[in-house]
Design a protein around this motif. Structure first.
Motif, PDB file in Angstrom:
ATOM      1  N   TYR A 251       3.112 -15.163   4.901  1.00  0.00           N
ATOM      2  CA  TYR A 251       2.631 -13.706   5.050  1.00  0.00           C
ATOM      3  C   TYR A 251       2.119 -13.525   3.812  1.00  0.00           C
ATOM      4  O   TYR A 251       2.417 -13.807   2.407  1.00  0.00           O
ATOM      5  CB  TYR A 251       3.829 -12.776   5.064  1.00  0.00           C
ATOM      6  CG  TYR A 251       4.444 -12.802   6.293  1.00  0.00           C
ATOM      7  CD1 TYR A 251       4.110 -11.773   7.343  1.00  0.00           C
ATOM      8  CD2 TYR A 251       5.615 -13.582   6.559  1.00  0.00           C
ATOM      9  CE1 TYR A 251       4.665 -11.904   8.555  1.00  0.00           C
ATOM     10  CE2 TYR A 251       6.409 -13.486   7.770  1.00  0.00           C
ATOM     11  CZ  TYR A 251       5.775 -12.645   8.772  1.00  0.00           C
ATOM     12  OH  TYR A 251       6.458 -12.528   9.988  1.00  0.00           O
TER      13      TYR A 251
ATOM     14  N   ASP B   7      -1.199 -11.361   1.037  1.00  0.00           N
ATOM     15  CA  ASP B   7      -2.317 -10.468   0.721  1.00  0.00           C
ATOM     16  C   ASP B   7      -3.005 -10.948  -0.149  1.00  0.00           C
ATOM     17  O   ASP B   7      -2.613 -11.453  -1.335  1.00  0.00           O
ATOM     18  CB  ASP B   7      -1.684  -8.957   0.356  1.00  0.00           C
ATOM     19  CG  ASP B   7      -2.602  -7.760   0.085  1.00  0.00           C
ATOM     20  OD1 ASP B   7      -3.726  -8.097  -0.230  1.00  0.00           O
ATOM     21  OD2 ASP B   7      -2.163  -6.545   0.500  1.00  0.00           O
TER      22      ASP B   7
ATOM     23  N   VAL C  73      -1.031  -9.490   5.679  1.00  0.00           N
ATOM     24  CA  VAL C  73      -0.314  -8.091   5.505  1.00  0.00           C
ATOM     25  C   VAL C  73      -0.528  -7.298   4.536  1.00  0.00           C
ATOM     26  O   VAL C  73      -1.375  -7.756   3.482  1.00  0.00           O
ATOM     27  CB  VAL C  73       1.191  -8.490   5.585  1.00  0.00           C
ATOM     28  CG1 VAL C  73       1.742  -8.837   6.945  1.00  0.00           C
ATOM     29  CG2 VAL C  73       1.562  -9.272   4.359  1.00  0.00           C
ATOM     30  N   LEU C  74      -0.562  -5.951   4.721  1.00  0.00           N
ATOM     31  CA  LEU C  74      -0.813  -5.132   3.491  1.00  0.00           C
ATOM     32  C   LEU C  74       0.163  -4.940   2.585  1.00  0.00           C
ATOM     33  O   LEU C  74       1.230  -4.144   2.806  1.00  0.00           O
ATOM     34  CB  LEU C  74      -1.183  -3.662   4.000  1.00  0.00           C
ATOM     35  CG  LEU C  74      -1.970  -2.559   3.198  1.00  0.00           C
ATOM     36  CD1 LEU C  74      -2.990  -3.261   2.219  1.00  0.00           C
ATOM     37  CD2 LEU C  74      -2.047  -1.389   3.670  1.00  0.00           C
ATOM     38  N   PHE C  75       0.276  -5.487   1.333  1.00  0.00           N
ATOM     39  CA  PHE C  75       1.238  -5.407   0.355  1.00  0.00           C
ATOM     40  C   PHE C  75       1.714  -3.918  -0.124  1.00  0.00           C
ATOM     41  O   PHE C  75       2.887  -3.671  -0.239  1.00  0.00           O
ATOM     42  CB  PHE C  75       0.778  -6.452  -0.971  1.00  0.00           C
ATOM     43  CG  PHE C  75       2.062  -6.459  -1.816  1.00  0.00           C
ATOM     44  CD1 PHE C  75       3.261  -6.434  -1.715  1.00  0.00           C
ATOM     45  CD2 PHE C  75       1.647  -6.450  -3.268  1.00  0.00           C
ATOM     46  CE1 PHE C  75       4.235  -6.488  -2.633  1.00  0.00           C
ATOM     47  CE2 PHE C  75       2.663  -6.255  -4.258  1.00  0.00           C
ATOM     48  CZ  PHE C  75       4.000  -6.550  -4.000  1.00  0.00           C
TER      49      PHE C  75
ATOM     50  N   MET D 256       4.202  -2.289   2.197  1.00  0.00           N
ATOM     51  CA  MET D 256       5.454  -2.848   1.845  1.00  0.00           C
ATOM     52  C   MET D 256       6.156  -2.070   0.749  1.00  0.00           C
ATOM     53  O   MET D 256       7.281  -1.547   0.904  1.00  0.00           O
ATOM     54  CB  MET D 256       5.446  -4.317   1.635  1.00  0.00           C
ATOM     55  CG  MET D 256       5.038  -4.981   2.922  1.00  0.00           C
ATOM     56  SD  MET D 256       5.248  -6.813   2.581  1.00  0.00           S
ATOM     57  CE  MET D 256       4.803  -7.480   4.215  1.00  0.00           C
TER      58      MET D 256
ATOM     59  N   LEU E 192      -3.402  -5.259  11.833  1.00  0.00           N
ATOM     60  CA  LEU E 192      -3.021  -5.322  10.466  1.00  0.00           C
ATOM     61  C   LEU E 192      -2.005  -4.304  10.230  1.00  0.00           C
ATOM     62  O   LEU E 192      -0.933  -4.766   9.745  1.00  0.00           O
ATOM     63  CB  LEU E 192      -4.208  -5.112   9.532  1.00  0.00           C
ATOM     64  CG  LEU E 192      -3.767  -5.209   8.230  1.00  0.00           C
ATOM     65  CD1 LEU E 192      -3.478  -6.473   7.893  1.00  0.00           C
ATOM     66  CD2 LEU E 192      -5.044  -4.642   6.974  1.00  0.00           C
ATOM     67  N   ARG E 193      -2.071  -3.185  10.742  1.00  0.00           N
ATOM     68  CA  ARG E 193      -0.920  -2.315  10.613  1.00  0.00           C
ATOM     69  C   ARG E 193       0.234  -2.902  11.425  1.00  0.00           C
ATOM     70  O   ARG E 193       1.355  -2.833  10.784  1.00  0.00           O
ATOM     71  CB  ARG E 193      -1.514  -1.052  11.244  1.00  0.00           C
ATOM     72  CG  ARG E 193      -0.124   0.211  10.861  1.00  0.00           C
ATOM     73  CD  ARG E 193      -0.966   1.438  11.748  1.00  0.00           C
ATOM     74  NE  ARG E 193      -2.190   1.771  11.185  1.00  0.00           N
ATOM     75  CZ  ARG E 193      -3.215   1.900  11.887  1.00  0.00           C
ATOM     76  NH1 ARG E 193      -2.978   1.586  13.527  1.00  0.00           N
ATOM     77  NH2 ARG E 193      -4.321   2.314  11.763  1.00  0.00           N
TER      78      ARG E 193
ATOM     79  N   THR F 127       1.918  -5.807   9.551  1.00  0.00           N
ATOM     80  CA  THR F 127       2.655  -5.263   8.424  1.00  0.00           C
ATOM     81  C   THR F 127       4.124  -4.650   8.785  1.00  0.00           C
ATOM     82  O   THR F 127       5.088  -5.154   8.144  1.00  0.00           O
ATOM     83  CB  THR F 127       1.727  -4.578   7.562  1.00  0.00           C
ATOM     84  OG1 THR F 127       0.697  -5.065   7.294  1.00  0.00           O
ATOM     85  CG2 THR F 127       2.705  -3.971   6.355  1.00  0.00           C
ATOM     86  N   GLU F 128       4.062  -3.856   9.648  1.00  0.00           N
ATOM     87  CA  GLU F 128       5.274  -3.282  10.271  1.00  0.00           C
ATOM     88  C   GLU F 128       6.200  -4.321  10.849  1.00  0.00           C
ATOM     89  O   GLU F 128       7.424  -4.067  10.600  1.00  0.00           O
ATOM     90  CB  GLU F 128       4.914  -2.293  11.294  1.00  0.00           C
ATOM     91  CG  GLU F 128       4.349  -0.881  10.759  1.00  0.00           C
ATOM     92  CD  GLU F 128       3.540   0.018  11.829  1.00  0.00           C
ATOM     93  OE1 GLU F 128       3.800  -0.591  13.022  1.00  0.00           O
ATOM     94  OE2 GLU F 128       3.074   1.208  11.499  1.00  0.00           O
TER      95      GLU F 128
ATOM     96  N   ALA G 238       6.182  -7.497   9.971  1.00  0.00           N
ATOM     97  CA  ALA G 238       6.959  -8.345   8.674  1.00  0.00           C
ATOM     98  C   ALA G 238       8.025  -7.487   8.011  1.00  0.00           C
ATOM     99  O   ALA G 238       8.860  -7.930   7.745  1.00  0.00           O
ATOM    100  CB  ALA G 238       5.670  -8.531   7.902  1.00  0.00           C
TER     101      ALA G 238
END
Length: 215
Positions: free
Chosen positions: A7, A9, A38-40, A43, A151-152, A155-156, A158
């Motif tokens: 994972y 970013d 993923v979008l850090f 998170m 991508l969304r 991330t969710e 993860a």
């Protein structure tokens, strides 16, 4: 063969260092790596945290630390002209380079990381982003709703899995966070029995003491 989910970013210099050192950490081990953008920032928002670059003293320390780590390991790292930056165009570009439901390969990830961490230029400069997209020739539109949704959702997913930061390496049901976890990851993949010991499992059940939120 072990499957490892990485994972990442591209906004994180530790992800770049981990990406570069991962082949060394996995040398001699039968494995397959999946590179999951993923979008850090999402998170951090989920967990109610500030990023390292949002805390002034930690920001300075982070840059010093990663530059020292790069020097120590013989890696190239030049801080971008401005940091942090918005990584969304780069993360979406990574996913757009493949068909729906597929992940970017190592070449795509390396190209994106080098764009950010080896030139010293602005990572989100529109002209540089356009040149990068032309070089990678994505199969889908990076701004397409399907890419944004992927991508969304990634991330969710993860976060649900327990990922709280990047880089994180997932092997079976175990998560290894951070550049400095590479040795730990290797030991696990080599079958170190400690990872099935009570020390590993008890950590998740350890009693909580005082809490700042309790006043």
């Amino acid at each position: 063969m072990k499957r490892i989910t990485f994972y990442f970013d591209v906004v994180s210099p530790y992800c770049w260092l981990a990406f570069e050192r991962l082949p060394v950490a996995l040398q001699g081990i039968s494995h397959e790596v999946e590179y999951q953008p993923v979008l850090f920032g999402a998170m951090l928002k989920h967990h109610g945290q500030l990023g390292p670059a949002e805390i002034a003293p930690k920001r300075a320390w982070t840059y010093r630390h990663v530059l020292w780590l790069a020097r120590r390991h013989g890696l190239t790292l030049r801080l971008p002209a401005a940091h942090p930056f918005n990584p969304l165009p780069l993360l979406r570009l990574a996913l757009a380079c493949g068909e729906p439901g597929t992940l970017p390969n190592r070449h795509v990830c390396e190209t994106l990381f080098r764009h950010v961490w080896t030139t010293g230029d602005n990572a989100d400069d529109p002209q540089r982003l356009e040149a990068l997209a032309q070089a990678l020739a994505p199969r889908r539109a990076p701004q397409g709703e399907d890419v944004k949704t992927e991508l969304r959702a990634a991330t969710e997913d993860a976060v649900r899995r327990g990922v709280f930061g990047v880089p994180t390496f997932a092997v079976d049901d175990r998560l290894f966070w951070g550049f400095d976890a590479l040795d730990m990851l290797r030991a696990c993949l080599q079958g170190d029995p400690w990872f099935d010991s009570e020390d590993w499992h008890a950590a998740a059940r350890w009693p909580r003491g005082a809490s700042r939120r309790e006043g």
